[in-house]
Write a protein that holds these residues in place. Structure first.
Motif, PDB file in Angstrom:
ATOM      1  N   GLY A 196       5.462  -8.519   5.214  1.00  0.00           N
ATOM      2  CA  GLY A 196       4.425  -8.426   6.235  1.00  0.00           C
ATOM      3  C   GLY A 196       4.558  -9.527   7.276  1.00  0.00           C
ATOM      4  N   ALA A 197       4.872 -10.743   6.823  1.00  0.00           N
ATOM      5  CA  ALA A 197       5.038 -11.857   7.760  1.00  0.00           C
ATOM      6  C   ALA A 197       6.223 -11.638   8.685  1.00  0.00           C
ATOM      7  N   ALA A 198       7.228 -10.904   8.201  1.00  0.00           N
ATOM      8  CA  ALA A 198       8.406 -10.608   9.027  1.00  0.00           C
ATOM      9  C   ALA A 198       8.130  -9.507  10.045  1.00  0.00           C
ATOM     10  N   GLY A 199       6.998  -8.820   9.911  1.00  0.00           N
ATOM     11  CA  GLY A 199       6.640  -7.792  10.887  1.00  0.00           C
ATOM     12  C   GLY A 199       6.487  -6.396  10.335  1.00  0.00           C
ATOM     13  N   ALA A 200       6.753  -6.198   9.034  1.00  0.00           N
ATOM     14  CA  ALA A 200       6.605  -4.867   8.448  1.00  0.00           C
ATOM     15  C   ALA A 200       5.118  -4.520   8.320  1.00  0.00           C
ATOM     16  N   THR A 201       4.792  -3.270   8.574  1.00  0.00           N
ATOM     17  CA  THR A 201       3.454  -2.754   8.326  1.00  0.00           C
ATOM     18  C   THR A 201       3.393  -2.237   6.898  1.00  0.00           C
ATOM     19  N   ILE A 202       2.315  -2.557   6.188  1.00  0.00           N
ATOM     20  CA  ILE A 202       2.206  -2.180   4.778  1.00  0.00           C
ATOM     21  C   ILE A 202       0.974  -1.304   4.588  1.00  0.00           C
ATOM     22  N   TRP A 203       1.191  -0.144   3.986  1.00  0.00           N
ATOM     23  CA  TRP A 203       0.097   0.746   3.608  1.00  0.00           C
ATOM     24  C   TRP A 203       0.073   0.853   2.092  1.00  0.00           C
ATOM     25  N   THR A 204      -1.066   0.540   1.489  1.00  0.00           N
ATOM     26  CA  THR A 204      -1.234   0.732   0.055  1.00  0.00           C
ATOM     27  C   THR A 204      -2.048   1.995  -0.202  1.00  0.00           C
ATOM     28  N   ASP A 205      -2.137   2.366  -1.473  1.00  0.00           N
ATOM     29  CA  ASP A 205      -2.838   3.592  -1.852  1.00  0.00           C
ATOM     30  C   ASP A 205      -2.330   4.768  -1.017  1.00  0.00           C
ATOM     31  N   CYS A 206      -1.014   4.817  -0.868  1.00  0.00           N
ATOM     32  CA  CYS A 206      -0.382   5.808   0.008  1.00  0.00           C
ATOM     33  C   CYS A 206       0.747   6.486  -0.756  1.00  0.00           C
ATOM     34  N   ARG A 207       0.750   7.790  -0.781  1.00  0.00           N
ATOM     35  CA  ARG A 207       1.740   8.553  -1.543  1.00  0.00           C
ATOM     36  C   ARG A 207       2.744   9.250  -0.630  1.00  0.00           C
ATOM     37  N   PHE A 208       3.973   9.290  -1.101  1.00  0.00           N
ATOM     38  CA  PHE A 208       5.046  10.013  -0.433  1.00  0.00           C
ATOM     39  C   PHE A 208       5.037  11.447  -0.938  1.00  0.00           C
ATOM     40  N   LEU A 209       4.961  12.402  -0.010  1.00  0.00           N
ATOM     41  CA  LEU A 209       4.913  13.812  -0.390  1.00  0.00           C
ATOM     42  C   LEU A 209       6.199  14.562  -0.083  1.00  0.00           C
ATOM     43  N   GLY A 210       6.921  14.145   0.943  1.00  0.00           N
ATOM     44  CA  GLY A 210       8.136  14.872   1.299  1.00  0.00           C
ATOM     45  C   GLY A 210       8.831  14.264   2.499  1.00  0.00           C
ATOM     46  N   TRP A 211      10.060  14.727   2.738  1.00  0.00           N
ATOM     47  CA  TRP A 211      10.919  14.153   3.779  1.00  0.00           C
ATOM     48  C   TRP A 211      11.974  15.179   4.149  1.00  0.00           C
ATOM     49  N   ASN A 212      12.083  15.474   5.438  1.00  0.00           N
ATOM     50  CA  ASN A 212      13.075  16.447   5.891  1.00  0.00           C
ATOM     51  C   ASN A 212      14.252  15.786   6.614  1.00  0.00           C
ATOM     52  N   GLY A 213      14.354  14.483   6.488  1.00  0.00           N
ATOM     53  CA  GLY A 213      15.416  13.743   7.163  1.00  0.00           C
ATOM     54  C   GLY A 213      14.992  13.185   8.500  1.00  0.00           C
ATOM     55  N   LYS A 214      13.856  13.626   8.996  1.00  0.00           N
ATOM     56  CA  LYS A 214      13.339  13.118  10.276  1.00  0.00           C
ATOM     57  C   LYS A 214      11.872  12.708  10.173  1.00  0.00           C
ATOM     58  N   VAL A 215      11.117  13.496   9.433  1.00  0.00           N
ATOM     59  CA  VAL A 215       9.677  13.252   9.305  1.00  0.00           C
ATOM     60  C   VAL A 215       9.301  13.231   7.836  1.00  0.00           C
ATOM     61  N   ALA A 216       8.577  12.187   7.439  1.00  0.00           N
ATOM     62  CA  ALA A 216       8.044  12.094   6.079  1.00  0.00           C
ATOM     63  C   ALA A 216       6.575  12.484   6.106  1.00  0.00           C
ATOM     64  N   THR A 217       6.146  13.112   5.037  1.00  0.00           N
ATOM     65  CA  THR A 217       4.734  13.442   4.879  1.00  0.00           C
ATOM     66  C   THR A 217       4.137  12.487   3.862  1.00  0.00           C
ATOM     67  N   LEU A 218       3.119  11.748   4.286  1.00  0.00           N
ATOM     68  CA  LEU A 218       2.456  10.776   3.433  1.00  0.00           C
ATOM     69  C   LEU A 218       0.998  11.164   3.263  1.00  0.00           C
ATOM     70  N   GLN A 219       0.419  10.716   2.173  1.00  0.00           N
ATOM     71  CA  GLN A 219      -1.004  10.958   1.948  1.00  0.00           C
ATOM     72  C   GLN A 219      -1.688   9.656   1.589  1.00  0.00           C
ATOM     73  N   GLN A 220      -2.738   9.336   2.319  1.00  0.00           N
ATOM     74  CA  GLN A 220      -3.533   8.151   2.037  1.00  0.00           C
ATOM     75  C   GLN A 220      -4.988   8.582   1.990  1.00  0.00           C
ATOM     76  N   GLY A 221      -5.555   8.538   0.799  1.00  0.00           N
ATOM     77  CA  GLY A 221      -6.893   9.082   0.629  1.00  0.00           C
ATOM     78  C   GLY A 221      -6.865  10.587   0.822  1.00  0.00           C
ATOM     79  N   GLU A 222      -7.751  11.076   1.675  1.00  0.00           N
ATOM     80  CA  GLU A 222      -7.818  12.510   1.943  1.00  0.00           C
ATOM     81  C   GLU A 222      -6.954  12.909   3.130  1.00  0.00           C
TER      82      GLU A 222
END
Length: 355
Positions: free
Chosen positions: A105-131
């Motif tokens: 985070g200090a280096a500049g990365a954005t961090i999302w917690t409570d976030c699930r990876f649902l899929g990836w087509n090589g260009k776009v990932a689908t994530l879910q955070q809460g609802e």
């Protein structure tokens, strides 16, 4: 979170591999999103918390040292003990993971917690955070999401062979500076352990569930034995467990998608050690992502070649050892100290076998 979020690099999993990848990539100037399905990074801890001495700089930097280890005591089926030099460090693994994430985070990365990876087509990932379901566009993706990697599944890879573990944290009744390893047919495809952690100890067992589906009974017996010896107390302060991949390295690079750490099978198939390989492979993948985004098409492939050169022979030896031992479990062979010496890294017989 904005719909249509765009980054150079998306990293799935905020353990040592993912946090290290995110930090190195962000330091190189990439826009990085690092996600983790847990609400609190580093919790729960599913680890015996030992790291080898070459990890000392990371441990010192993160301030997570609990105690030092000088030796390893290997307990053979006959009751014989073998003591070998095996220096290392016991860390606070939860704090270690959180410190590495804070560095990212200090280096500049954005961090999302409570976030699930649902899929990836090589260009776009689908994530879910809460609802909310959120699409994230990324130039490349690093999967650092453990032995049951959702990224690997999205790539169509088969599940990895695993060993299951169960661990108690118990009071330690006297100072102890050795990692104790219990080699027995009670732990088929694995072993028992006691790793001291100052005033407590991580006491656990690992086994191939196909050979030994019940982990609680042998762990409880080991606990009773060590409590009777006066080494540990009878209380159980904490319980945990998890899966360890034991199939060796699998393909790390899949186009613009890279697997690291446990997700890549870089965990030692005999010992289950994986923190060091996770940090090393994560850092390498972060650097390679920066190179790849800068227009070097071979960056990821060259990174995988480096990791194969570094870890390949060790992992191959471990996989072949597991294969040799598979038909021996639950036979008289595993009551023989000489046989068991061939299956554990503290003994010269293990290394004398062809890899």
């Amino acid at each position: 979170m904005a719909t249509g979020h765009q980054v150079d690099l998306l990293v799935i999993g905020c353990g040592p591999a993912g946090a290290s990848a995110a930090r190195t990539a962000a330091e190189a100037g990439l826009s990085v999103l690092l996600i983790d399905r847990r609400s609190k990074i580093g919790d729960p801890v599913q680890c015996a918390e030992f790291v080898p001495l070459p990890m000392a700089r990371h441990v010192k930097r993160t301030g997570t040292l609990v105690q030092t280890i000088a030796t390893m005591t290997s307990f053979l089926p006959s009751g014989a003990q073998d003591i070998s030099d095996f220096p290392g460090l016991i860390i606070d693994r939860g704090a270690f993971d959180r410190a590495l994430a804070a560095e990212a985070g200090a280096a500049g990365a954005t961090i999302w917690t409570d976030c699930r990876f649902l899929g990836w087509n090589g260009k776009v990932a689908t994530l879910q955070q809460g609802e909310r379901t959120v699409p994230v566009s990324a130039r490349c993706l690093i999967g650092a999401d453990g032995p049951h990697s959702s990224v690997a599944a999205a790539l169509g890879l088969k599940p990895q062979p695993i060993v299951q573990t169960r661990q108690y944290t118990v009071p330690l009744r006297r100072p102890h500076t050795a990692t104790d390893i219990y080699l027995s047919d009670r732990f088929p495809g694995g072993y028992g352990w006691l790793f001291p952690k100052a005033t407590v100890a991580n006491l656990g067992v690992g086994a191939d569930r196909g050979l030994g589906p019940d982990l609680k009974t042998p762990l409880d017996q080991l606990h009773r034995d060590l409590a009777a010896s006066g080494l540990v107390g009878t209380d159980i302060l904490h319980r945990t467990g998890g899966a360890i991949p034991v199939g060796g390295a699998r393909g790390m690079v899949h186009g613009n998608t890279v697997l690291v750490g446990d997700a890549a099978g870089l965990t030692h198939p005999i010992t289950g050690a994986g923190i060091s390989a996770a940090v090393i492979s994560g850092e390498a993948a972060g650097h390679a992502a920066a190179r790849w985004c800068a227009g070097e098409p071979k960056a990821f492939v060259e990174m995988e070649d480096d990791m194969q050169e570094l870890f390949g022979p060790t992992l191959q030896r471990g996989v072949q050892c597991r294969s040799r031992f598979q038909p021996l479990w639950h036979s008289t062979a595993t009551q023989d100290d000489t046989v068991m010496r061939h299956g554990w890294i503290a003994f010269e017989q293990y290394f004398a076998q062809a890899a």
